[in-house]
Design a protein around this motif. Structure first.
Motif, PDB file in Angstrom:
ATOM      1  N   MET A   7       0.832  -1.177   0.000  1.00  0.00           N
ATOM      2  CA  MET A   7       0.000   0.000   0.000  1.00  0.00           C
ATOM      3  C   MET A   7       0.879   1.243   0.000  1.00  0.00           C
ATOM      4  SD  MET A   7      -3.115  -0.659  -0.222  1.00  0.00           S
ATOM      5  CE  MET A   7      -4.246  -2.010  -0.054  1.00  0.00           C
ATOM      6  N   ALA A  17      -2.642   0.080   6.805  1.00  0.00           N
ATOM      7  CA  ALA A  17      -3.532  -0.691   5.943  1.00  0.00           C
ATOM      8  C   ALA A  17      -3.632  -2.127   6.443  1.00  0.00           C
ATOM      9  CB  ALA A  17      -3.028  -0.670   4.511  1.00  0.00           C
ATOM     10  N   LYS A  19      -4.125  -5.990   5.772  1.00  0.00           N
ATOM     11  CA  LYS A  19      -3.788  -6.864   4.643  1.00  0.00           C
ATOM     12  C   LYS A  19      -4.009  -8.318   5.007  1.00  0.00           C
ATOM     13  CE  LYS A  19      -0.036  -3.736   3.317  1.00  0.00           C
ATOM     14  NZ  LYS A  19       1.424  -3.614   3.186  1.00  0.00           N
ATOM     15  N   THR A 273     -10.254  -4.976   2.461  1.00  0.00           N
ATOM     16  CA  THR A 273      -9.853  -3.657   1.984  1.00  0.00           C
ATOM     17  C   THR A 273      -8.805  -3.097   2.943  1.00  0.00           C
ATOM     18  OG1 THR A 273     -11.353  -2.251   3.279  1.00  0.00           O
ATOM     19  CG2 THR A 273     -12.298  -3.384   1.350  1.00  0.00           C
ATOM     20  N   PRO A 274      -8.182  -1.973   2.622  1.00  0.00           N
ATOM     21  CA  PRO A 274      -7.210  -1.386   3.549  1.00  0.00           C
ATOM     22  C   PRO A 274      -7.795  -1.034   4.909  1.00  0.00           C
ATOM     23  CG  PRO A 274      -6.942  -0.452   1.367  1.00  0.00           C
ATOM     24  CD  PRO A 274      -8.187  -1.287   1.318  1.00  0.00           C
ATOM     25  N   ARG A 297      -4.705   3.823  -2.811  1.00  0.00           N
ATOM     26  CA  ARG A 297      -5.570   3.551  -1.665  1.00  0.00           C
ATOM     27  C   ARG A 297      -6.807   4.443  -1.680  1.00  0.00           C
ATOM     28  NH1 ARG A 297      -3.541   3.252   4.647  1.00  0.00           N
ATOM     29  NH2 ARG A 297      -5.590   3.052   5.617  1.00  0.00           N
ATOM     30  N   ASP A 298      -6.638   5.738  -1.977  1.00  0.00           N
ATOM     31  CA  ASP A 298      -7.787   6.645  -2.063  1.00  0.00           C
ATOM     32  C   ASP A 298      -8.723   6.238  -3.205  1.00  0.00           C
ATOM     33  OD1 ASP A 298      -6.847   8.147   0.052  1.00  0.00           O
ATOM     34  OD2 ASP A 298      -5.740   9.535  -1.239  1.00  0.00           O
ATOM     35  N   TRP A 300      -9.173   3.172  -4.438  1.00  0.00           N
ATOM     36  CA  TRP A 300      -9.908   1.975  -4.024  1.00  0.00           C
ATOM     37  C   TRP A 300     -11.038   2.341  -3.051  1.00  0.00           C
ATOM     38  CZ3 TRP A 300      -7.057  -2.913  -1.682  1.00  0.00           C
ATOM     39  CH2 TRP A 300      -7.975  -3.977  -1.589  1.00  0.00           C
ATOM     40  N   LYS A 301     -10.760   3.248  -2.134  1.00  0.00           N
ATOM     41  CA  LYS A 301     -11.747   3.632  -1.119  1.00  0.00           C
ATOM     42  C   LYS A 301     -13.021   4.189  -1.749  1.00  0.00           C
ATOM     43  CE  LYS A 301     -12.259   6.630   2.968  1.00  0.00           C
ATOM     44  NZ  LYS A 301     -12.957   5.624   3.794  1.00  0.00           N
TER      45      LYS A 301
END
Length: 453
Positions: A7, A17, A19, A273-274, A297-298, A300-301
């Protein structure tokens, strides 16, 4: 194109994050490869550089090369927030804004002392092995590296699948090059004699990993899907698409991963998810195009906050179409290498790509198609509007565009992407409840637009 390890580290303080164990194992594998590369020349080993699609990892291992993949280096630098400066350095050195940002990140890394993603100095390659698989940028990229280092380049020309199939003459053409050019060249540069039985043994390991990878990817047919086939899949494809296919370490990685996924299915859980287990699965999507790495990461969020899971993606097939039946064949090793190169996603014509996406929408019971059109990646972006229109017409499912870039932070507008995604999810919901939407072009056609910083 290409795979991910960890991440991204951000300048803002964020929670650590979460995992899966397999994600941590994958991180250890790839970091170990960077350490291996950093020490290669001191240990008397030669270093190869090659690309992810069509990579001949099993063959390179036969000659004891330490193996570097420039795409992976670029995306890793992107996730660690290092690529922006590298890209601007390359542009100041004369590279155009429209050049693939993987290339510019790689060139910028060289200009900055060749310090790799983990902080280790990466060695100059002793050979550039180019297996062209549908991306002309690869050829120019290695030409620039060759000019900088004077490194020998071995070119494996792979015919484009213009007719949508692999003909025997195409396979024979690639095998002839392997026998007459590539293998003799690798023998000469490495000083190691080729052993076809060694190649067969590596391929036996490859098949084990490939079987388990397909189980993992196809687990997304479950409801809820235990994986994310785009953001999560970039972890899952990492070892097999890079320097570990053909090794016992990759076999063990996919064995562990399969066990984790089977347990998630048993418990009825969605993807990790993270921020932990994903909540309710509300939308099932197919995604075309590579991810954005600088804000991974942003990015995916934005999906999991809306309950959207990607059940399959074309990017997760860029290093091999294993879910369509391909396996490396130890009994016919050179022919198998040829078929692998010929069958990579970026080497397929547009009708074949459309067929694949439509098949995914049907088999994974997806709500629609989302295209992440990457500004600097012609290999993916060319023809995507045609893909969108044809998939909508054939499936009746809504499709839409967002636009970002690979590793250039200047071309990720979080607000713009979020607004487009929210609009798209509203369209999917409307289509479900009323059956209206996919044929309403003013509603659905979200065209790519330039995104400033």
């Amino acid at each position: 194109m290409n795979t991910v390890i960890s991440m991204p580290e951000t300048r803002k303080a964020k929670p650590v994050a979460i995992k899966e164990d397999a994600m941590n194992l994958q991180k250890e594998l790839i970091n170990a490869n960077y350490r291996d590369l950093a020490q290669a020349h001191q240990q008397g080993r030669k270093v190869s550089a090659t690309f992810v699609p069509g990579n001949l990892n099993e063959l390179l291992m036969c000659f004891d090369f330490a193996r570097s993949l420039p795409e992976t280096n670029a995306l890793q630098n992107g996730m660690r927030k290092k690529s922006g400066k590298m890209i601007m350095d390359a542009e100041r050195d004369g590279q155009s804004e429209d050049v693939c940002t993987y290339v510019k990140a790689d060139l910028g890394m060289m200009m900055g002392g060749e310090v790799g993603p983990t902080g280790d100095v990466l060695p100059r390659p002793d050979v550039l092995l180019l297996s062209y698989t549908g991306c002309f940028t690869f050829m120019k990229w290695f030409e620039l590296i060759r000019h900088k280092y004077g490194t020998e380049t071995l070119m494996l020309h792979v015919p484009y699948q213009g007719t949508g199939r692999i003909d025997p003459n195409m396979r024979n053409y690639v095998v002839k090059q392997l026998k007459e050019t590539i293998i003799p060249g690798l023998e000469r540069i490495s000083g190691v004699k080729f052993d076809i039985d060694r190649l067969r043994q590596y391929m036996k390991e490859s098949v084990k990993a490939e079987e388990d990878l397909v189980k993992v990817l196809q687990s997304a047919k479950n409801r809820p899907s235990p994986i994310d086939g785009y953001f999560g899949a970039v972890y899952y494809i990492g070892p097999i698409f890079t320097a570990f296919r053909g090794t016992p370490e990759a076999t063990e990685y996919y064995r562990v991963l399969c066990g984790e996924i089977e347990e998630r299915i048993r418990l009825g859980k969605g993807p990790v998810t993270p921020e932990g287990d994903m909540g309710e699965e509300k939308y099932r999507l197919i995604v075309e195009g590579p991810p954005n790495w600088t804000s991974f990461r942003d990015f995916w969020k934005m999906f999991y906050d809306e309950g959207a899971v990607v059940v399959s993606s074309t990017y997760a097939k860029v290093g091999g179409l294993y879910d369509f039946g391909f396996r490396h064949d130890p009994d016919h090793p050179l022919e198998s290498l040829a078929d692998y190169c010929l069958g990579c996603y970026t080497n397929l014509n547009l009708p074949s790509r459309i067929d694949m996406i439509c098949k995914y929408i049907e088999e994974y019971e997806a709500d629609g198609l989302l295209i992440n059109s990457v500004k600097s990646c012609n290999s993916f972006s060319a023809g995507q509007l045609l893909i969108l229109r044809e998939v909508e017409k054939r499936t009746g499912k809504p499709a839409a565009f967002i636009e970002t870039d690979l590793v250039d932070p200047r071309y990720f507008s979080a607000a713009n992407v979020k607004n487009r995604l929210e609009s798209y999810f509203q369209m999917v919901k409307q289509k479900r409840t009323t059956g209206i939407g996919a044929d309403m072009k003013p509603v659905f056609q979200i065209h790519p637009a330039s995104m400033g910083a």
